[in-house]
Scaffold this motif. Structure first.
Motif, PDB file in Angstrom:
ATOM      1  N   VAL A  33       8.469  21.780  39.970  1.00  0.00           N
ATOM      2  CA  VAL A  33       7.644  21.778  38.765  1.00  0.00           C
ATOM      3  C   VAL A  33       8.517  22.088  37.555  1.00  0.00           C
ATOM      4  N   THR A  34       8.374  21.274  36.509  1.00  0.00           N
ATOM      5  CA  THR A  34       9.044  21.527  35.241  1.00  0.00           C
ATOM      6  C   THR A  34       7.980  21.608  34.161  1.00  0.00           C
ATOM      7  N   CYS A  35       8.103  22.602  33.304  1.00  0.00           N
ATOM      8  CA  CYS A  35       7.122  22.797  32.238  1.00  0.00           C
ATOM      9  C   CYS A  35       7.777  22.669  30.871  1.00  0.00           C
ATOM     10  N   ASP A  36       6.965  22.332  29.896  1.00  0.00           N
ATOM     11  CA  ASP A  36       7.411  22.307  28.513  1.00  0.00           C
ATOM     12  C   ASP A  36       7.669  23.751  28.092  1.00  0.00           C
ATOM     13  N   PRO A  37       8.859  24.051  27.541  1.00  0.00           N
ATOM     14  CA  PRO A  37       9.168  25.438  27.210  1.00  0.00           C
ATOM     15  C   PRO A  37       8.296  26.024  26.103  1.00  0.00           C
ATOM     16  N   ASP A  38       7.728  25.184  25.258  1.00  0.00           N
ATOM     17  CA  ASP A  38       6.899  25.678  24.157  1.00  0.00           C
ATOM     18  C   ASP A  38       5.440  25.880  24.550  1.00  0.00           C
ATOM     19  N   THR A  39       4.919  24.957  25.376  1.00  0.00           N
ATOM     20  CA  THR A  39       3.488  24.988  25.692  1.00  0.00           C
ATOM     21  C   THR A  39       3.182  25.473  27.103  1.00  0.00           C
ATOM     22  N   ASN A  40       4.196  25.543  27.966  1.00  0.00           N
ATOM     23  CA  ASN A  40       4.025  25.868  29.392  1.00  0.00           C
ATOM     24  C   ASN A  40       3.209  24.819  30.153  1.00  0.00           C
ATOM     25  N   ALA A  41       2.982  23.677  29.551  1.00  0.00           N
ATOM     26  CA  ALA A  41       2.266  22.600  30.234  1.00  0.00           C
ATOM     27  C   ALA A  41       3.190  21.953  31.262  1.00  0.00           C
ATOM     28  N   THR A  42       2.647  21.576  32.403  1.00  0.00           N
ATOM     29  CA  THR A  42       3.423  20.893  33.437  1.00  0.00           C
ATOM     30  C   THR A  42       3.727  19.479  32.944  1.00  0.00           C
ATOM     31  N   VAL A  43       5.021  19.167  32.804  1.00  0.00           N
ATOM     32  CA  VAL A  43       5.425  17.857  32.308  1.00  0.00           C
ATOM     33  C   VAL A  43       6.149  17.023  33.353  1.00  0.00           C
ATOM     34  N   LYS A  44       6.596  17.671  34.440  1.00  0.00           N
ATOM     35  CA  LYS A  44       7.327  16.926  35.471  1.00  0.00           C
ATOM     36  C   LYS A  44       7.003  17.529  36.831  1.00  0.00           C
ATOM     37  N   LEU A  45       6.698  16.642  37.770  1.00  0.00           N
ATOM     38  CA  LEU A  45       6.463  17.044  39.147  1.00  0.00           C
ATOM     39  C   LEU A  45       7.352  16.155  40.009  1.00  0.00           C
ATOM     40  N   GLU A  46       8.351  16.758  40.634  1.00  0.00           N
ATOM     41  CA  GLU A  46       9.347  16.014  41.395  1.00  0.00           C
ATOM     42  C   GLU A  46       9.423  16.580  42.808  1.00  0.00           C
ATOM     43  N   LEU A  47       8.758  15.887  43.720  1.00  0.00           N
ATOM     44  CA  LEU A  47       8.680  16.333  45.112  1.00  0.00           C
ATOM     45  C   LEU A  47       9.132  15.187  46.024  1.00  0.00           C
ATOM     46  N   ILE A  48      10.408  14.895  45.966  1.00  0.00           N
ATOM     47  CA  ILE A  48      10.994  13.767  46.690  1.00  0.00           C
ATOM     48  C   ILE A  48      11.390  14.208  48.092  1.00  0.00           C
ATOM     49  N   GLU A  49      11.099  13.365  49.091  1.00  0.00           N
ATOM     50  CA  GLU A  49      11.481  13.596  50.492  1.00  0.00           C
ATOM     51  C   GLU A  49      11.049  14.969  50.990  1.00  0.00           C
ATOM     52  N   ASN A  50       9.761  15.248  50.856  1.00  0.00           N
ATOM     53  CA  ASN A  50       9.236  16.538  51.295  1.00  0.00           C
ATOM     54  C   ASN A  50       8.231  16.411  52.435  1.00  0.00           C
ATOM     55  N   ASN A  51       8.144  15.246  53.027  1.00  0.00           N
ATOM     56  CA  ASN A  51       7.190  14.994  54.118  1.00  0.00           C
ATOM     57  C   ASN A  51       5.751  15.278  53.710  1.00  0.00           C
ATOM     58  N   ALA A  58      -5.527  12.932  44.011  1.00  0.00           N
ATOM     59  CA  ALA A  58      -6.181  12.589  42.752  1.00  0.00           C
ATOM     60  C   ALA A  58      -6.246  13.782  41.802  1.00  0.00           C
ATOM     61  N   GLU A  59      -6.180  15.000  42.344  1.00  0.00           N
ATOM     62  CA  GLU A  59      -6.214  16.199  41.501  1.00  0.00           C
ATOM     63  C   GLU A  59      -5.057  16.234  40.506  1.00  0.00           C
ATOM     64  N   LEU A  60      -3.982  15.530  40.809  1.00  0.00           N
ATOM     65  CA  LEU A  60      -2.834  15.522  39.906  1.00  0.00           C
ATOM     66  C   LEU A  60      -3.198  14.956  38.534  1.00  0.00           C
ATOM     67  N   THR A  61      -4.226  14.138  38.470  1.00  0.00           N
ATOM     68  CA  THR A  61      -4.613  13.564  37.181  1.00  0.00           C
ATOM     69  C   THR A  61      -5.107  14.629  36.208  1.00  0.00           C
ATOM     70  N   HIS A  62      -5.362  15.833  36.687  1.00  0.00           N
ATOM     71  CA  HIS A  62      -5.754  16.931  35.801  1.00  0.00           C
ATOM     72  C   HIS A  62      -4.558  17.452  35.008  1.00  0.00           C
ATOM     73  N   LEU A  63      -3.364  17.066  35.402  1.00  0.00           N
ATOM     74  CA  LEU A  63      -2.149  17.476  34.680  1.00  0.00           C
ATOM     75  C   LEU A  63      -1.943  16.497  33.519  1.00  0.00           C
ATOM     76  N   SER A  64      -2.727  16.669  32.489  1.00  0.00           N
ATOM     77  CA  SER A  64      -2.806  15.690  31.400  1.00  0.00           C
ATOM     78  C   SER A  64      -1.538  15.580  30.564  1.00  0.00           C
ATOM     79  N   ASP A  65      -0.622  16.528  30.665  1.00  0.00           N
ATOM     80  CA  ASP A  65       0.627  16.460  29.914  1.00  0.00           C
ATOM     81  C   ASP A  65       1.789  15.942  30.752  1.00  0.00           C
ATOM     82  N   LEU A  66       1.506  15.514  31.968  1.00  0.00           N
ATOM     83  CA  LEU A  66       2.556  15.065  32.878  1.00  0.00           C
ATOM     84  C   LEU A  66       3.273  13.840  32.315  1.00  0.00           C
ATOM     85  N   ARG A  67       4.598  13.909  32.270  1.00  0.00           N
ATOM     86  CA  ARG A  67       5.412  12.790  31.796  1.00  0.00           C
ATOM     87  C   ARG A  67       6.160  12.112  32.926  1.00  0.00           C
ATOM     88  N   VAL A  68       6.489  12.876  33.962  1.00  0.00           N
ATOM     89  CA  VAL A  68       7.273  12.347  35.085  1.00  0.00           C
ATOM     90  C   VAL A  68       6.599  12.762  36.386  1.00  0.00           C
TER      91      VAL A  68
END
Length: 182
Positions: A33-51, A58-68
């Motif tokens: 998880v990576t967040c914007d340092p100013d707003t603490n909003a989740t902007v990146k979710l990177e979970l590659i090769e984690n089985n 579908a709950e991920l769509t609630h992360l409205s500030d997600l960029r990646v």
């Protein structure tokens, strides 16, 4: 957004990387998880090769500030939900190397800020929609090793920033549209 991430992590409790997702720590310190340092909003979710498995969360769509969103090389199955379009700021969507089925949802083409779209190495079928031309900011399009057929729509020529296009190992017919070079 802690609640959304906890809902997603609940499906993957057997993976050691997520054991602390239920912790009281701020989610910005959680694995992947990576967040914007100013707003603490989740902007990146990177979970590659984690089985990670199950259907696309579908709950991920609630992360409205997600960029990646990078969930490639996991074990996701089922169809991509139409809610995929509810990422208004999404720049990169990497879902290649899963077991996703069905067609590419028409709503996906509403993600007009997308710069990278990678869906290859899944079991997606159908045709590429003419709505592809709506993804005007797209620089990379990876639709290789799918079960796509039909023609590549001429609207691909509207993607003026496109510099990477991978469509091999599909069942496309016809020629590459001339519009792609304009």
């Amino acid at each position: 957004h802690t609640q959304t991430l906890n809902q997603v992590s609940g499906e993957y409790e057997d993976n050691a990387n997520y054991s602390f997702w239920m912790s009281p720590d701020n989610e910005c310190a959680w694995y992947g998880v990576t967040c914007d340092p100013d707003t603490n909003a989740t902007v990146k979710l990177e979970l590659i090769e984690n089985n990670l498995n199950g259907t696309f969360p579908a709950e991920l769509t609630h992360l409205s500030d997600l960029r990646v969103l990078r969930l490639n090389a996991n074990l996701f199955t089922g169809k991509l939900p139409p809610k995929i379009s509810q990422f208004p700021t999404l720049n990169e969507l990497f879902l290649h190397g899963n077991f996703l089925t069905g067609t590419i949802p028409e709503k996906l083409y509403d993600l007009n800020k997308l710069q990278q779209l990678s869906l290859g190495f899944n079991d997606l079928t159908g045709t590429i929609s003419t709505k592809l031309g709506q993804l005007r900011n797209l620089k990379g399009l990876h639709l290789n090793d799918l079960l796509l057929y039909g023609t590549i729509p001429s609207e691909i020529g509207q993607l003026t920033f496109l510099s990477q296009l991978f469509t091999h190992n599909n069942a496309f017919t016809g020629t590459i549209p001339n519009e792609i070079t304009q």
